[in-house]
Write a protein that holds these residues in place. Structure first.
Motif, PDB file in Angstrom:
ATOM      1  N   ARG A 102     -13.744  37.759  39.923  1.00 50.42           N
ATOM      2  CA  ARG A 102     -13.329  38.060  38.876  1.00 50.42           C
ATOM      3  C   ARG A 102     -14.443  37.822  37.015  1.00 50.42           C
ATOM      4  NH1 ARG A 102     -11.914  35.564  34.894  1.00 50.42           N
ATOM      5  NH2 ARG A 102     -12.098  34.029  35.683  1.00 50.42           N
ATOM      6  N   ARG A 122      -8.951  43.999  38.579  1.00 56.20           N
ATOM      7  CA  ARG A 122      -7.864  44.843  37.453  1.00 56.20           C
ATOM      8  C   ARG A 122      -7.666  43.209  37.079  1.00 56.20           C
ATOM      9  NH1 ARG A 122      -4.138  47.839  42.020  1.00 56.20           N
ATOM     10  NH2 ARG A 122      -4.605  49.164  41.642  1.00 56.20           N
ATOM     11  N   GLU A 123      -7.951  41.680  37.242  1.00 54.63           N
ATOM     12  CA  GLU A 123      -7.808  40.299  36.231  1.00 54.63           C
ATOM     13  C   GLU A 123      -8.758  40.610  35.547  1.00 54.63           C
ATOM     14  OE1 GLU A 123      -8.555  37.868  39.923  1.00 54.63           O
ATOM     15  OE2 GLU A 123      -6.026  38.017  39.965  1.00 54.63           O
ATOM     16  N   GLN A 143      -8.069  42.792  33.046  1.00 57.35           N
ATOM     17  CA  GLN A 143      -6.728  42.003  32.221  1.00 57.35           C
ATOM     18  C   GLN A 143      -6.965  41.458  31.122  1.00 57.35           C
ATOM     19  OE1 GLN A 143      -4.246  40.422  34.574  1.00 57.35           O
ATOM     20  NE2 GLN A 143      -3.044  42.825  35.448  1.00 57.35           N
ATOM     21  N   GLN A 144      -8.250  40.020  31.003  1.00 58.16           N
ATOM     22  CA  GLN A 144      -8.679  39.266  30.574  1.00 58.16           C
ATOM     23  C   GLN A 144      -9.563  40.755  28.937  1.00 58.16           C
ATOM     24  OE1 GLN A 144     -11.145  36.594  32.300  1.00 58.16           O
ATOM     25  NE2 GLN A 144     -11.825  35.381  30.108  1.00 58.16           N
TER      26      GLN A 144
END
Length: 241
Positions: free
Chosen positions: A15, A54-55, A58-59
């Motif tokens: 991530r 996706r993480e 999102q960040q």
């Protein structure tokens, strides 16, 4: 879509690696404001699954660099003239405070970091490397924020850091040698612990960049974008108008 390098196996989470890679590509303008980000393609290029990707997205959304549309996808956030106005409104108050505090609280390591950034900008200017100059000048401002010694102020400015770096790249045609010399003058005041002088210099420095940046924004600012429509399109090389 611009090809992205595969993440290195250096102990960082997938991530974090995906986040840092995509962020660097957005700030460096390899991925343009308004460009669609196709999760399937990026995951394949980075060699990661959809979950860490996706993480990471999102960040990036929390930093204002990406827009996520539920069940449809993502795109690089537009950068508008209004965005530039708002960034300068914040910088002319909060960032100037960081300069004043840095003059009072800086350490030797802080001074070295600032001096390194100024020197890097000078070398980049001599090499006519606009992107490296923009990165070095943004790095100087980041070093000042780090030196302010106020955790709350740093946390307030952290979400703005990426957009300021992005703005430096989008406005790299500005008179960067003048900016570099202004940074050197502010560094001298910080080294002398002269908070009053550096505060005045910083105020003029930030304020003087507003109009040139707004003028340049007219050449690259994104047209109004409907995120839902933009992520519905299969156009993978979308560019701002």
């Amino acid at each position: 879509m611009t090809m992205l390098p595969a993440p290195r196996d250096d102990g960082r989470s997938l991530r974090e690696t995906a986040y840092e890679t995509i962020k660097a590509r957005i700030i460096g303008l390899d991925l343009h404001p308004g460009q669609r980000l196709v999760e399937r393609d990026i995951a394949a290029e980075l060699g990661v699954s959809r979950v860490p990707l996706r993480e990471a997205l999102q960040q990036l959304e929390s930093e204002g660099l990406v827009i996520l549309v539920p069940r449809q996808g993502a795109l690089v956030a537009p950068f508008t003239r209004e965005d530039v106005e708002q960034i300068f409104e914040v910088r002319e108050s909060v960032e100037v405070l960081a300069f004043r505090l840095a003059a009072l609280r800086r350490t030797t390591a802080d001074l070295e970091a600032m001096a390194t950034a100024v020197q890097a900008a000078r070398h980049a200017l001599d090499a006519h490397d606009d992107a490296a100059t923009a990165a070095a000048n943004a790095g100087f401002h980041a070093a000042v924020v780090q030196a302010c010694g106020n955790a709350l102020l740093r946390s307030m400015l952290a979400p703005l850091d990426a957009r300021v770096r992005w703005l430096f790249h989008l406005t790299k045609q500005r008179d960067t040698r003048e900016q570099c010399e202004e940074h050197a003058a502010m560094l001298a005041a910080i080294e002398a612990r002269d908070a009053e002088t550096v505060g005045a210099l910083a105020q003029r420095h930030v304020a003087s960049g507003r109009e040139p940046s707004l003028a340049l924004a007219e050449t690259w600012a994104s047209s109004p974008i409907d995120p839902v429509e933009a992520t519905r399109s299969r156009n993978r090389s979308r560019r701002p108008g």
